[in-house]
Scaffold this motif. Structure first.
Motif, PDB file in Angstrom:
ATOM      1  N   LEU A 156     -32.215   0.610  89.396  1.00 19.69           N
ATOM      2  CA  LEU A 156     -33.382   0.787  88.390  1.00 19.69           C
ATOM      3  C   LEU A 156     -33.510   2.398  87.871  1.00 19.69           C
ATOM      4  O   LEU A 156     -33.825   2.499  86.403  1.00 19.69           O
ATOM      5  N   PHE A 173     -27.839  -6.842  86.931  1.00 24.37           N
ATOM      6  CA  PHE A 173     -29.205  -7.059  86.881  1.00 24.37           C
ATOM      7  C   PHE A 173     -29.743  -8.146  87.721  1.00 24.37           C
ATOM      8  O   PHE A 173     -30.544  -8.412  88.351  1.00 24.37           O
ATOM      9  N   GLN A 180     -34.887 -13.570  87.022  1.00 22.08           N
ATOM     10  CA  GLN A 180     -35.094 -13.292  85.845  1.00 22.08           C
ATOM     11  C   GLN A 180     -34.791 -14.355  84.790  1.00 22.08           C
ATOM     12  O   GLN A 180     -33.621 -14.790  84.770  1.00 22.08           O
ATOM     13  N   ASN A 183     -36.482 -11.956  79.044  1.00 23.65           N
ATOM     14  CA  ASN A 183     -36.247 -10.378  79.024  1.00 23.65           C
ATOM     15  C   ASN A 183     -37.701  -9.715  78.317  1.00 23.65           C
ATOM     16  O   ASN A 183     -37.590  -9.776  77.056  1.00 23.65           O
ATOM     17  N   PHE A 185     -39.704  -6.290  78.995  1.00 23.32           N
ATOM     18  CA  PHE A 185     -39.837  -5.110  80.308  1.00 23.32           C
ATOM     19  C   PHE A 185     -40.911  -4.151  79.652  1.00 23.32           C
ATOM     20  O   PHE A 185     -40.669  -3.856  78.266  1.00 23.32           O
ATOM     21  N   LEU A 237     -42.189  -1.142  86.891  1.00 28.38           N
ATOM     22  CA  LEU A 237     -41.254  -1.701  85.954  1.00 28.38           C
ATOM     23  C   LEU A 237     -41.818  -3.352  85.920  1.00 28.38           C
ATOM     24  O   LEU A 237     -41.627  -4.046  86.819  1.00 28.38           O
ATOM     25  N   ARG A 239     -40.880  -6.757  84.691  1.00 29.39           N
ATOM     26  CA  ARG A 239     -39.768  -7.068  84.132  1.00 29.39           C
ATOM     27  C   ARG A 239     -39.994  -8.605  83.680  1.00 29.39           C
ATOM     28  O   ARG A 239     -38.830  -9.490  83.175  1.00 29.39           O
ATOM     29  N   PHE A 275     -32.238  -5.150  78.258  1.00 28.85           N
ATOM     30  CA  PHE A 275     -32.048  -3.984  79.134  1.00 28.85           C
ATOM     31  C   PHE A 275     -32.007  -2.845  78.802  1.00 28.85           C
ATOM     32  O   PHE A 275     -32.292  -1.738  79.440  1.00 28.85           O
ATOM     33  N   ILE A 278     -34.996  -0.317  78.142  1.00 33.93           N
ATOM     34  CA  ILE A 278     -35.962  -0.045  79.264  1.00 33.93           C
ATOM     35  C   ILE A 278     -35.818   1.440  79.241  1.00 33.93           C
ATOM     36  O   ILE A 278     -37.097   1.993  79.631  1.00 33.93           O
TER      37      ILE A 278
END
Length: 532
Positions: A156, A173, A180, A183, A185, A237, A239, A275, A278
């Motif tokens: 992370l 991930f 997940q 996506n 975030f 986070l 997610r 991703f 982030i």
């Protein structure tokens, strides 16, 4: 790890054969025990389910089900069991077919004790090796399980820092977060306030206390990861995009204040859909925290509301530019050019493309590259300089094609200058090393590690550049220099061989003589005679 006792069964329709195999060698002495026998394949399959043997010795020619069909079924259901076929048929086709069925060994009748013992011993070693490997894997998996939380936190933090291999990011991930599905975030940063007189231990304990409280408070909030960043700030986070972080932040701020008497600065970044974004949400959350400190309040600050003018529609191509700079510094021209081409291709495909933004990216590229070169010490004290005129020319260009061409030409130019400078530095270093070798030939400690240490170089790097320059290894070059000095002394003095050996840094005169003959093609005595 102790030696495993191998469990074996014998399968043969002849009772004499079933009785002979268990007594043909001393099985206990080689780590075996026979735990059962069967007269046909069907019986053997039932026995295998019950006894779980490691090895099955089976005949081929049996009623109802032959040994090859039995072998096939065993490999399908119990792939770890080793199979040894015992047969009176020496034909190659039979042997090949047995091996195709997964049979480990093929023994011909009549059985010979030495051959049986040899096969059994080899199988034992193979099984033991597999067992040791399996145990090692289990230990590693246990270590992985024990360190899972730390590994996840490290991953992370890599996401926050933008440190990742693009091709591995998705797999990594989903390894840590297999649930997940979409996506979305958002990053929240919580920075507990500390008293100025607090020591480092008090500060860390205070942060741990706050994080433990937050962990407990958010235990029902699925999809929110709570962890420390590298500066001991508490990071949330979200997610899965399921929670309203501003409301969560308000609740946590009040709870921390009331339950722990802790005031905290809380900042929230924009929501990201990839991703790779982030890290942008994290940076925005940090800015929101910093803004909160300036305001002096304990509210939750949201980047889009407090600082930004709208949603993030476009950002500087920092990661892409840094990737290009890496290849430039590595001296790989074609990769650097590919990165420039990719950078402009993404610009052209962007829905928010404008010439002004293309100019901004191009100017950022030139300035980032120039700064990197300065950090490398390349433009030290005006010794070297680059033509940075592309930086000014970019602002006069209206064509993306022209900007791309300019940056590619600039990249090629910079790489060539770097390579030239590195070669010059390397050549200078090698020349200094050669002088040092001549001055220190008498030194018996002379070696690759000794010389690389004297010149403050990594020995592997030094070995590589030395061979590139001279065409031979350092060891061979040193030996060549020593023998050349020895020849000179033989020509100019009447010294004994042991005296010359010591003079060129070789303590053992016998080793010196061998080296001399290897390099010169004649012995020391033969060479002396040739110059008389």
């Amino acid at each position: 790890m102790g030696q495993k006792r191998i469990r074996a069964i014998i399968v043969d329709d002849e009772i004499n054969a079933r009785q002979m195999v268990p007594i043909i060698v001393d099985w206990l002495s080689i780590g075996y025990e026979f735990v059962g026998e069967a007269s046909n394949g069907s019986e053997a399959l039932d026995l295998i389910e019950t006894l779980k043997p490691d090895v099955v010795f089976t005949d081929i020619n049996m009623p109802f089900m032959d040994g090859l069909e039995l072998s096939r079924l065993i490999k399908e259901k119990h792939p770890l069991i080793k199979i040894v076929v015992i047969t009176a048929y020496p034909e190659f086709d039979y042997a090949k077919k047995s091996l195709d069925m997964g049979v480990q060994h093929f023994i011909l009748k009549p059985l010979q004790p030495q051959e049986v013992r040899k096969v059994a011993t080899e199988l034992h070693a193979k099984i033991q090796e597999e067992l040791d490997r399996w145990n090692e894997v289990q230990q590693l998996r246990q270590q992985l399980k024990e360190n899972a939380a730390q590994l996840k936190e490290k991953f992370l933090n890599d996401l926050l820092s933008g440190i990742w291999e693009p091709g591995q990011l998705d797999n990594r991930f989903h390894y840590f977060f297999p649930d997940q599905v979409k996506n979305l975030f958002t990053v929240m940063v919580i920075e507990p306030q500390h008293l100025e007189e607090d020591g480092e231990e008090q500060r860390i304990l205070h942060c741990l206390r706050c994080k433990r409280f937050i962990d407990y408070a958010l235990v029902e909030y699925k999809g929110i990861e709570v962890f420390f960043d590298n500066s001991q700030r508490i990071i949330l986070l979200d997610r899965l995009g399921k929670h309203k972080l501003p409301e969560v932040g308000e609740i946590l701020a009040i709870s921390l204040r009331e339950k722990l008497a802790c005031r905290a600065f809380i900042g929230i970044g924009s929501t990201s859909k990839t991703f790779t974004q982030i890290k942008d949400s994290y940076k925005e959350a940090l800015e929101a925290v910093r803004y909160g400190k300036l305001k002096g309040g304990s509210a939750v600050y949201f980047f889009n509301d407090e600082i930004h003018f709208g949603e993030r529609s476009w950002k500087l191509k920092t990661h892409e530019i840094e990737e290009t700079v890496f290849f430039v510094k590595a001296g790989i021209t074609d990769k650097a050019i590919e990165c420039v081409d990719k950078l402009f291709r993404e610009l052209e495909e962007s829905s928010s493309l404008s010439v002004e933004r293309a100019r901004l990216v191009s100017a950022q590229f030139v300035s980032t590259l120039a700064n990197s070169l300065t950090e490398m010490g390349f433009a030290k004290e005006g010794e070297r300089s680059f033509d940075l005129s592309p930086y000014m020319r970019i602002f006069e260009m209206d064509s993306l094609h022209l900007m791309k061409q300019t940056l590619q030409e600039f990249t090629t130019y910079v790489v060539s200058q770097l390579i030239r400078a590195r070669n010059k530095k390397t050549n200078h270093t090698i020349q200094e090393v050669k002088k040092f070798i001549q001055q220190e030939l008498h030194n018996q400690e002379m070696s690759l590690s000794y010389v690389s240490g004297k010149f403050h170089l990594n020995s592997s790097y030094f070995s590589r550049i030395f061979k590139q320059d001279t065409g031979i290894s350092f060891t061979d070059y040193l030996l060549k220099c020593r023998m050349e000095r020895a020849v000179k002394l033989l020509n100019e003095t009447d010294w004994k061989a042991y005296q010359i050996a010591e003079s060129v840094g070789i303590k053992d005169p016998f080793y010196f003589s061998n080296c001399f003959k290897k390099v010169m093609g004649v012995s020391v005595q033969e060479y002396k005679k040739s110059i008389i």
